[in-house]
Design a protein around this motif. Structure first.
Motif, PDB file in Angstrom:
ATOM      1  N   SER A 138       0.831  -1.203   0.000  1.00  0.00           N
ATOM      2  CA  SER A 138       0.000   0.000   0.000  1.00  0.00           C
ATOM      3  C   SER A 138       0.866   1.253   0.000  1.00  0.00           C
ATOM      4  O   SER A 138       2.058   1.205   0.309  1.00  0.00           O
ATOM      5  CB  SER A 138      -0.912  -0.001   1.235  1.00  0.00           C
ATOM      6  OG  SER A 138      -0.127  -0.016   2.420  1.00  0.00           O
ATOM      7  N   ASP A 144       0.368  10.294  -3.827  1.00  0.00           N
ATOM      8  CA  ASP A 144      -0.584  10.208  -4.930  1.00  0.00           C
ATOM      9  C   ASP A 144      -0.708   8.773  -5.440  1.00  0.00           C
ATOM     10  O   ASP A 144       0.270   8.014  -5.468  1.00  0.00           O
ATOM     11  CB  ASP A 144      -0.157  11.117  -6.083  1.00  0.00           C
ATOM     12  CG  ASP A 144      -0.273  12.601  -5.728  1.00  0.00           C
ATOM     13  OD1 ASP A 144      -1.036  12.926  -4.793  1.00  0.00           O
ATOM     14  OD2 ASP A 144       0.408  13.414  -6.377  1.00  0.00           O
ATOM     15  N   ASP A 145      -1.928   8.431  -5.877  1.00  0.00           N
ATOM     16  CA  ASP A 145      -2.197   7.079  -6.351  1.00  0.00           C
ATOM     17  C   ASP A 145      -1.356   6.697  -7.565  1.00  0.00           C
ATOM     18  O   ASP A 145      -1.199   5.508  -7.858  1.00  0.00           O
ATOM     19  CB  ASP A 145      -3.681   6.924  -6.703  1.00  0.00           C
ATOM     20  CG  ASP A 145      -4.578   6.883  -5.472  1.00  0.00           C
ATOM     21  OD1 ASP A 145      -4.069   6.566  -4.384  1.00  0.00           O
ATOM     22  OD2 ASP A 145      -5.785   7.169  -5.623  1.00  0.00           O
ATOM     23  N   ASP A 146      -0.835   7.678  -8.291  1.00  0.00           N
ATOM     24  CA  ASP A 146      -0.074   7.367  -9.500  1.00  0.00           C
ATOM     25  C   ASP A 146       1.432   7.234  -9.248  1.00  0.00           C
ATOM     26  O   ASP A 146       2.217   7.203 -10.194  1.00  0.00           O
ATOM     27  CB  ASP A 146      -0.323   8.422 -10.582  1.00  0.00           C
ATOM     28  CG  ASP A 146       0.094   9.830 -10.156  1.00  0.00           C
ATOM     29  OD1 ASP A 146       0.574  10.005  -9.014  1.00  0.00           O
ATOM     30  OD2 ASP A 146      -0.085  10.763 -10.966  1.00  0.00           O
ATOM     31  N   GLU A 169      -6.842   1.805  -6.541  1.00  0.00           N
ATOM     32  CA  GLU A 169      -6.487   2.761  -7.588  1.00  0.00           C
ATOM     33  C   GLU A 169      -5.003   2.727  -7.954  1.00  0.00           C
ATOM     34  O   GLU A 169      -4.668   2.813  -9.144  1.00  0.00           O
ATOM     35  CB  GLU A 169      -6.903   4.170  -7.171  1.00  0.00           C
ATOM     36  CG  GLU A 169      -6.786   5.228  -8.261  1.00  0.00           C
ATOM     37  CD  GLU A 169      -7.763   5.025  -9.417  1.00  0.00           C
ATOM     38  OE1 GLU A 169      -7.690   5.804 -10.387  1.00  0.00           O
ATOM     39  OE2 GLU A 169      -8.584   4.099  -9.357  1.00  0.00           O
ATOM     40  N   PRO A 170      -4.073   2.608  -6.996  1.00  0.00           N
ATOM     41  CA  PRO A 170      -2.664   2.464  -7.398  1.00  0.00           C
ATOM     42  C   PRO A 170      -2.428   1.256  -8.299  1.00  0.00           C
ATOM     43  O   PRO A 170      -1.578   1.306  -9.195  1.00  0.00           O
ATOM     44  CB  PRO A 170      -1.933   2.323  -6.060  1.00  0.00           C
ATOM     45  CG  PRO A 170      -2.802   3.051  -5.082  1.00  0.00           C
ATOM     46  CD  PRO A 170      -4.205   2.748  -5.526  1.00  0.00           C
TER      47      PRO A 170
END
Length: 317
Positions: A138, A144-146, A169-170
């Motif tokens: 995680s 940020d997810d990106d 989302e990642p």
């Protein structure tokens, strides 16, 4: 050499509590403190297999010091970015009488942009000459997810393959960055494609959908082993791989061990089928041990003969 990256590393304690019941007082019969987090579990398994590996990521506070101390004590080469926030602590309660475990995971530290930039620079340095970089686990708060997707793109520009094992989302963004391999568990893969898997056809459709999103190869870990889509040139091969039945002590980190052993075999030049058998056998062997990423390679070698590998016929169009 393989580099493993863990942004949300943890000081992890696995304790054995027979007949564990909520709301009751218990006395643990055994305990094992380790440096935890998916990427560190992968690094530990690679170390056991004799693969040169370096672990990196973020570590802060007293928990961060314990993480580095534990890795150093295991002779796992590591090079972390020190951060102001306190690394998380996690606890896994294993009940051998009911063959269950309960995980308690903290959120993890807040991470600043300067600290992330230091990690990017360190990864750029450590990945020079690497055979593969593994991103796992995680992301901490405020990241940020990106992040994984951006890192995968950066490595691809330098022709360095990457593997990804994360969630939500990642994971979606990371898959779209076209990594060499993505390795979610069944629940994570179902969340990614938006449907549950019940049979071979469901898993094949899931593998194909994830590959169409961008991943070159896909490995979905399950309770019994894995399903895989592995490419050779332009041809995609689909597999169901089942481990021999064992009486598990703990299943914590079995998927991480499976991934590590598969990657070790592929980096060594072994065939797709041999690598899948090695991965599933190591994952099964790890369930006989207390502690994520720990297994007896001799047990894994003995178990490999009992692994069932089936190449699945293409789905009818």
């Amino acid at each position: 050499m393989i580099v493993t990256v863990t942004l949300n590393a943890a000081f992890a304690r696995t304790i054995t509590v027979p007949n564990f019941q909520r709301g009751q007082r218990h006395r643990a019969s055994a305990g094992l403190p380790l440096a935890g987090g998916k990427g560190l579990n992968v690094a530990r398994a690679l170390k056991i297999l004799g693969v040169p590996v370096v672990a990196t990521g973020l570590a802060g506070g007293q928990a961060g010091l314990r993480i580095v101390e534990r890795l150093t004590g295991e002779a796992i080469l590591n090079d972390f970015v020190r951060i102001e926030g306190e690394s998380r602590t996690t606890t896994a309660v294993v009940d051998p009488t009911s063959n269950t475990y309960t995980e308690i995971n903290e959120w993890g530290p807040a991470v600043g942009p300067e600290e992330l930039e230091m990690l990017r620079e360190k990864l750029d340095y450590l990945s020079q000459g690497a055979d593969l970089v593994v991103f796992a686990g995680s992301l901490p708060r405020d990241v940020d997810d990106d992040f994984y997707a951006d890192a995968i793109h950066d490595l691809a520009r330098r022709h360095i393959p990457s593997a990804l094992d994360c969630d939500a989302e990642p994971l979606r963004l990371g898959v779209e960055a076209e990594p060499f391999l993505v390795s979610p568990n069944q629940r994570e893969a179902e969340g990614l494609v938006g449907q549950e898997f019940h049979d071979d056809e469901d898993f094949q459709m899931g593998l194909d959908q994830i590959a169409e999103m961008g991943a070159r190869n896909v490995l979905i870990t399950t309770e019994f082993g894995c399903y895989a889509l592995l490419r050779e040139e332009r041809t995609a091969h689909h597999y169901r791989v089942e481990a021999p039945q064992v009486e598990p002590v703990s299943t914590v980190g079995a998927g991480d061990t499976l991934l590590a052993a598969f990657l070790a075999a592929r980096v060594a030049g072994r065939s797709r089928e041999d690598a899948l058998r090695a991965g599933v056998a190591a994952g099964a062997a790890s369930t006989l041990e207390l502690g994520a990423g720990i297994f007896d390679p001799r047990q894994a070698a003995r178990s490999q003969g009992g692994v069932t590998l089936t190449e699945l016929a293409p789905l009818a169009v």
